[in-house]
Design an enzyme around this catalytic site. Structure first.
Site, PDB file in Angstrom:
ATOM      1  N   LYS A  31       0.710  -0.744  -0.224  1.00 52.25           N
ATOM      2  CA  LYS A  31       0.196   0.123  -0.809  1.00 52.25           C
ATOM      3  C   LYS A  31       0.781   0.934  -0.227  1.00 52.25           C
ATOM      4  O   LYS A  31       0.884   2.225  -0.595  1.00 52.25           O
ATOM      5  CB  LYS A  31      -1.364   0.009   1.014  1.00 52.25           C
ATOM      6  CG  LYS A  31      -2.191  -0.585   1.415  1.00 52.25           C
ATOM      7  CD  LYS A  31      -2.485  -1.189   2.229  1.00 52.25           C
ATOM      8  CE  LYS A  31      -4.037  -2.434   2.425  1.00 52.25           C
ATOM      9  NZ  LYS A  31      -4.859  -2.574   3.651  1.00 52.25           N
ATOM     10  N   GLN A  40      -4.465  -1.647  10.003  1.00 53.91           N
ATOM     11  CA  GLN A  40      -4.617  -2.874   9.642  1.00 53.91           C
ATOM     12  C   GLN A  40      -5.319  -4.434  10.772  1.00 53.91           C
ATOM     13  O   GLN A  40      -4.907  -4.150  11.361  1.00 53.91           O
ATOM     14  CB  GLN A  40      -3.239  -3.454   8.963  1.00 53.91           C
ATOM     15  CG  GLN A  40      -3.283  -4.896   8.233  1.00 53.91           C
ATOM     16  CD  GLN A  40      -3.771  -4.914   6.412  1.00 53.91           C
ATOM     17  OE1 GLN A  40      -4.087  -3.731   6.455  1.00 53.91           O
ATOM     18  NE2 GLN A  40      -3.976  -6.001   5.969  1.00 53.91           N
ATOM     19  N   ASP A  77     -10.840   3.701   4.930  1.00 55.96           N
ATOM     20  CA  ASP A  77     -11.238   1.925   4.316  1.00 55.96           C
ATOM     21  C   ASP A  77     -12.966   1.284   4.781  1.00 55.96           C
ATOM     22  O   ASP A  77     -12.937   0.075   3.823  1.00 55.96           O
ATOM     23  CB  ASP A  77     -10.527   0.747   5.976  1.00 55.96           C
ATOM     24  CG  ASP A  77      -9.364  -0.216   5.541  1.00 55.96           C
ATOM     25  OD1 ASP A  77      -9.297  -0.767   4.123  1.00 55.96           O
ATOM     26  OD2 ASP A  77      -8.538  -0.196   6.319  1.00 55.96           O
TER      27      ASP A  77
HETATM   28  N1  GUN Z   1      -6.617  -6.927   5.976  1.00 55.22           N
HETATM   29  C1  GUN Z   1      -6.945  -7.435   5.341  1.00 55.22           C
HETATM   30  N2  GUN Z   1      -7.728  -6.494   4.299  1.00 55.22           N
HETATM   31  C2  GUN Z   1      -7.758  -5.327   4.876  1.00 55.22           C
HETATM   32  C3  GUN Z   1      -7.878  -3.971   3.808  1.00 55.22           C
HETATM   33  O1  GUN Z   1      -8.552  -4.179   3.146  1.00 55.22           O
HETATM   34  N3  GUN Z   1      -8.350  -3.385   4.782  1.00 55.22           N
HETATM   35  C4  GUN Z   1      -7.685  -3.486   6.541  1.00 55.22           C
HETATM   36  N4  GUN Z   1      -7.433  -2.390   7.191  1.00 55.22           N
HETATM   37  N5  GUN Z   1      -7.361  -4.503   6.666  1.00 55.22           N
HETATM   38  C5  GUN Z   1      -6.951  -5.510   5.977  1.00 55.22           C
END
Ligand code: GUN
Length: 297
Positions: free
Chosen positions: A52, A96, A119
Site C-alpha cells: 500500500k 490493518q 477503508d
Molecule cells: N486486512 C485485510 N484486508 C484489509 C483491508 O482492506 N484493510 C485493512 N485495514 N486491513 C485489512
C-alpha cells in the site's frame, strides 16, 4: 475461460489516479496523504501494508507507515488513532486488521473519524453504503466492482453467490451486488459455515464471489458452467519449491475450475491489486472532500 486480470485493470485505474494527483499538485502543490498503522509481526499483513505504501509512492501520494509492536495496548492504539484523526497533514488512514487478540477491533474502528476512514469500515460509512449515500466503500468490495465494470461483465438480473460473511468483504459485497446500481442488481445469496446445500447453491451462481480464507475450497462441482468466479482468498501455504518457502493460494481450485467458467481471477494478480488501487481511489477522494470542505469555510 478468460482471465480477469486484476493487475492489468489496476494499472489502468492507478494511471487515472496518478494523472488526477499530478493535476492537483500542479494547481495547488498538495498531494493526498495516506497513513497506515500496523500492529505486530504478521508477515502477510506487513506485505500488504508495504504494498500500500509503495503504491502511494508510485502514484505521487505522501505516505506514513506506523509500525507498532505486538504488545501495544488498546489504549495506546486508541491514542494513535486520535492523533491521526487530528493531524491536518493526513487525508486518510487505515489500521490493518487482524489486530492482536488483546485489542478490540470494533473499538478501534469506531474511534476512526468517518471522514478519514478510507477503508470504509466505520459503522457510519457502512450505513451510508447500505443507503447508497456518498461514502468510502471498502477497498476489496469496491475493487471487485471496478474489476467487473472495467471488464464489461454484466451483473443485472444475475444470481450472485457470496461465500463468506466477513465484515470487510462478504457482508458489504452481498449488499453492493444487490443494490440498484451497475454493477449490482443481482439476486444475491450469501453462504457461510452453517449453510446447508453449499455445493448446490454455489453451483447455481452466475457470479461466484469467494472470501473465506480456505485454500482451494471451491471445487469444480461447485461451479456452474460459464460462471464468473472471483477469488478473494490469499492464504500462505508452505511450499519448499518457492524462494520464500510458501505459495499464495486462493479459495478456489483454479486448475480444476478454469476450463468450466467464463471468467476467473487468478491468485495472485486478481483481487489483491484491485484492493490497493481502490484504497488509493478512496484516499484521493478524502483529499478532494477535505479541499472542498475548506473552500466552503
Ligand atoms: N486486512 C485485510 N484486508 C484489509 C483491508 O482492506 N484493510 C485493512 N485495514 N486491513 C485489512
Amino acid at each position: 475461460m478468460q482471465l480477469l486480470d486484476g493487475k492489468a485493470t489496476s494499472e489502468q485505474l492507478k494511471a487515472e489516479i496518478a494523472e488526477k494527483v499530478a493535476a492537483i499538485k500542479a494547481a495547488n502543490g498538495k498531494v493526498p496523504h495516506l497513513a497506515a498503522v500496523i500492529v505486530g509481526n504478521d508477515g502477510g499483513s506487513h506485505t500488504y501494508v508495504n504494498n500500500k505504501v509503495l503504491t502511494c509512492e508510485q502514484l505521487g501520494f505522501d505516505s506514513t507507515l506506523i509500525a507498532l509492536p505486538e504488545d501495544t495496548s488498546e489504549a495506546d492504539l486508541l491514542q494513535k488513532v486520535d492523533e491521526l484523526n487530528n493531524n491536518d497533514e493526513i487525508d486518510g488512514f487505515i489500521v490493518q486488521v487482524p489486530l492482536p487478540k488483546h485489542i478490540d477491533e470494533n473499538k478501534i474502528t469506531e474511534a476512526i473519524s468517518p471522514d478519514k476512514d478510507v477503508d470504509g469500515f466505520h459503522p457510519e460509512n457502512l450505513g451510508r453504503m447500505m443507503l447508497g449515500l456518498p461514502t468510502y466503500i471498502s477497498a476489496t468490495p469496491n475493487g471487485i466492482l471496478e474489476l467487473l465494470k472495467r471488464n464489461g461483465i454484466k451483473t443485472s438480473g444475475k444470481h450472485c453467490v457470496v461465500v463468506g460473511r466477513s465484515n470487510i468483504v462478504g457482508t458489504p459485497m452481498s449488499i453492493l451486488m444487490s443494490r440498484n446500481a451497475e454493477p449490482g442488481n443481482c439476486t444475491v445469496t450469501m453462504v457461510h459455515s452453517r449453510t446447508q446445500n453449499m455445493q448446490e447453491i454455489c453451483a447455481s451462481a452466475d457470479i461466484l464471489i469467494v472470501a473465506i480464507g480456505k485454500p482451494e475450497f471451491i471445487k469444480a462441482d461447485m461451479v456452474k458452467p460459464g460462471a464468473v468466479v472471483i477469488d478473494v482468498g490469499t492464504t500462505r501455504v508452505p511450499d519448499t519449491s518457492k524462494p520464500k518457502g510458501f505459495a499464495l493460494k486462493g479459495d478456489v481450485d483454479f486448475e480444476g475450475i478454469k476450463d468450466k467458467c467464463s471468467f476467473i481471477t487468478p491468485v495472485p494478480g486478481g483481487v489483491g491489486p484491485m484492493t490497493i488501487a481502490s484504497l488509493m481511489q478512496n484516499t484521493l477522494l478524502a483529499q478532494e472532500r477535505r479541499a472542498e470542505a475548506e473552500n466552503n469555510n
